[in-house]
Design an enzyme around this catalytic site. Structure first.
Site, PDB file in Angstrom:
ATOM      1  N   HIS A   7       1.314  -1.001  -0.318  1.00  9.90           N
ATOM      2  CA  HIS A   7      -0.421  -0.056   0.348  1.00  9.90           C
ATOM      3  C   HIS A   7       0.696   1.416  -0.516  1.00  9.90           C
ATOM      4  O   HIS A   7       1.619   1.141   0.106  1.00  9.90           O
ATOM      5  CB  HIS A   7      -0.793   0.388   1.309  1.00  9.90           C
ATOM      6  CG  HIS A   7       0.033  -0.074   2.520  1.00  9.90           C
ATOM      7  ND1 HIS A   7      -0.047   1.158   3.034  1.00  9.90           N
ATOM      8  CD2 HIS A   7      -0.033  -1.155   3.600  1.00  9.90           C
ATOM      9  CE1 HIS A   7       1.032   0.624   4.159  1.00  9.90           C
ATOM     10  NE2 HIS A   7       1.302  -0.262   4.310  1.00  9.90           N
ATOM     11  N   GLU A  44      -2.158  -7.208   7.744  1.00 11.24           N
ATOM     12  CA  GLU A  44      -0.631  -7.620   7.771  1.00 11.24           C
ATOM     13  C   GLU A  44      -0.044  -7.892   9.435  1.00 11.24           C
ATOM     14  O   GLU A  44      -1.091  -8.230   9.906  1.00 11.24           O
ATOM     15  CB  GLU A  44       0.247  -6.000   8.658  1.00 11.24           C
ATOM     16  CG  GLU A  44       1.433  -5.540   8.911  1.00 11.24           C
ATOM     17  CD  GLU A  44       2.525  -5.688   7.664  1.00 11.24           C
ATOM     18  OE1 GLU A  44       2.288  -7.241   7.198  1.00 11.24           O
ATOM     19  OE2 GLU A  44       3.274  -5.215   7.590  1.00 11.24           O
TER      20      GLU A  44
END
Length: 202
Positions: free
Chosen positions: A9, A82
């Site tokens: 990202h 994550e």
């Protein structure tokens, strides 16, 4: 053959401050949105069959910007979140080291098998991401697929595919914001074609 574009990202304020984001749902910064736009332009000429994303906001926002450009709606998959940094989330590396010096030292030596207090090890992350790999490989035996996720997910996947010991991921595999990693499947086997390509940002 299928090509899977695994993307980290864009930048967040915590990334810029050197803070561990983990599962904390922080948004992109203005700089991160600009990075996502540049990434989207890089991917625009490629015909994509599908776009997957971690459900965390920084990944979904990046995926939405990319998806608008490539004409695909992001499909969120919780297996792509994550690494959990547990008690260290929101802290800098130095703050984490001061809070738990012994655990931090062990984690630095082997982040594959050691996790932060209340968090995940690299091995635990890979075990939840491997089924996603198997699913997308079966679903997309050919063509191009984009996957927006996170730094540690991309680093560990690269090590897993290349056969690099997971304990080495922090030393061996750098991963910039909005970087591109290209993994391919050939005859049922995964291969790494590119790691940490951020040439679209310069």
């Amino acid at each position: 053959m299928a090509l899977f574009y695994f993307i980290r990202h864009g930048e967040t304020e915590w990334n810029a401050e050197g803070r561990l984001c983990g599962r904390t749902d922080v948004p992109l910064s203005d700089a991160g949105r600009r990075q996502a736009q540049l990434l989207a332009q890089r991917l625009k000429p490629i015909p994509f069959e599908a776009l997957y994303s971690s459900p965390l906001r920084r990944a979904l926002e990046t995926a939405s910007i990319v998806g608008h450009t490539i004409g695909r709606e992001p499909v969120a998959d919780p297996r792509l979140v994550e690494l959990s940094y547990g008690a260290w989330e929101g802290r800098t590396y130095e703050e984490s080291k001061r809070a738990n010096p012994d655990v931090y030292r062990a984690w630095e030596l082997d982040p594959g098998s050691v996790g932060p207090p209340g968090g995940e090890s690299g091995e635990q992350l890979i075990e939840r991401v491997k089924p996603f790999l198997a699913d997308v490989a079966q679903r997309h035996p050919s063509g191009n697929v984009a996957v927006v996720c996170h730094r540690t997910v991309c680093r560990l996947l690269a090590c897993h595919i290349m056969g690099v010991p997971l304990k080495e991921y922090r030393r061996r595999v750098p991963m910039d914001n909005a970087a591109l990693n290209i993994f391919e499947t050939r005859k049922g086997k995964w291969h790494v074609a590119a790691v940490n390509d951020s040439s679209h940002l310069t």
